[in-house]
Design a protein around this motif. Structure first.
Motif, short mmCIF file in Angstrom:
data_model
loop_
_atom_site.label_atom_id
_atom_site.label_comp_id
_atom_site.label_asym_id
_atom_site.label_seq_id
_atom_site.Cartn_x
_atom_site.Cartn_y
_atom_site.Cartn_z
N GLY A 43 35.07 14.91 15.97
CA GLY A 43 34.61 15.81 14.92
C GLY A 43 34.65 15.24 13.52
N ARG A 44 34.37 13.97 13.40
CA ARG A 44 34.31 13.34 12.08
C ARG A 44 32.90 12.80 11.84
N MET A 45 32.45 12.95 10.60
CA MET A 45 31.15 12.42 10.17
C MET A 45 31.40 11.54 8.96
N ARG A 46 30.76 10.38 8.95
CA ARG A 46 30.84 9.46 7.81
C ARG A 46 29.43 9.00 7.47
N ILE A 47 29.12 9.01 6.18
CA ILE A 47 27.85 8.47 5.68
C ILE A 47 28.22 7.42 4.64
N HIS A 48 27.66 6.21 4.81
CA HIS A 48 28.03 5.14 3.87
C HIS A 48 26.89 4.14 3.66
N SER A 49 26.99 3.42 2.56
CA SER A 49 26.17 2.24 2.24
C SER A 49 24.70 2.51 1.93
N ALA A 50 24.39 3.63 1.31
CA ALA A 50 23.01 3.90 0.89
C ALA A 50 22.69 3.08 -0.35
N LEU A 51 21.53 2.44 -0.34
CA LEU A 51 21.08 1.66 -1.48
C LEU A 51 20.52 2.62 -2.53
N VAL A 52 21.05 2.51 -3.75
CA VAL A 52 20.56 3.37 -4.83
C VAL A 52 20.04 2.51 -5.98
N ASP A 53 19.08 3.07 -6.69
CA ASP A 53 18.49 2.43 -7.85
C ASP A 53 19.18 2.99 -9.09
N ALA A 54 20.15 2.23 -9.61
CA ALA A 54 20.92 2.68 -10.77
C ALA A 54 20.97 1.56 -11.80
N ASP A 55 20.79 1.90 -13.08
CA ASP A 55 20.89 0.91 -14.13
C ASP A 55 22.30 0.34 -14.18
N ALA A 56 23.27 1.23 -14.05
CA ALA A 56 24.67 0.81 -13.98
C ALA A 56 25.23 1.37 -12.67
N CYS A 57 25.85 0.54 -11.89
CA CYS A 57 26.39 0.97 -10.60
C CYS A 57 27.78 1.58 -10.82
N THR A 58 27.76 2.80 -11.33
CA THR A 58 28.99 3.53 -11.61
C THR A 58 28.89 4.93 -11.03
N GLU A 59 30.03 5.54 -10.84
CA GLU A 59 30.04 6.91 -10.35
C GLU A 59 29.33 7.86 -11.33
#
Length: 163
Positions: A141-157
């Motif tokens: 019963g665990r779900m994990r989503i990871h490593s999506a490529l995003v288009d960001a000027d600065a790779c910050t939260e």
């Protein structure tokens, strides 16, 4: 003879690129401003299809961004869990789960899944989408989503609206 070698090498490179693009070898970045909402929606859709009666909890501390090579930003939406197992629930099998999830995964842009695999002594259903994100569901019963490529000027939260 020299000219045919150049053509052959060019054809070989073209074939490799075609194979990679057909197999999802090149990820398409998701705009940074859409990433969080998109994958929260994906998680809700998949959780509702996998176990509609269950209460799924998101571990917010697992949500993060990672700067890889210069200009490459990966977003990990994180981990969700439910109380109790996903498989063996009322006699449910992996085939049942895959059948229930198929349309939801397709709607969310993930590749079709036909079987669970063995990973670290547990069964895991795993698929990827066009943004390179990997979605995993485990029998417990665990779900994990990871490593999506995003288009960001600065790779910050903060670039993704995560505070």
């Amino acid at each position: 003879m020299q000219g045919s070698r150049v053509v052959s090498r060019g054809a070989a490179v073209g074939t490799v690129l075609l194979v990679f693009s057909a197999c999802g070898g090149f990820d398409t970045p998701l705009p940074a401003e859409d990433a969080v909402a998109h994958y929260d929606d994906v998680a809700t859709t998949v959780a509702d299809a996998a176990a509609p009666e269950a209460s799924w909890n998101h571990a917010e501390s697992t949500r993060h961004v990672t700067a890889e090579d210069p200009g490459t930003c990966r977003y990990t939406p994180g981990d969700w869990s439910m109380d109790g197992p996903l498989i063996s629930r009322d006699g449910r099998t992996w085939d049942d789960l895959i059948g229930d999830l198929g349309p939801s995964l397709e709607k969310a842009g993930f590749d079709p899944v036909d079987a669970a695999s063995e990973q670290a002594s547990r069964r895991v259903l795993e698929t990827t989408d066009a943004h390179g994100a990997t979605l995993q569901l485990t029998e417990d019963g665990r779900m994990r989503i990871h490593s999506a490529l995003v288009d960001a000027d600065a790779c910050t939260e903060s670039a993704l609206g995560i505070d």
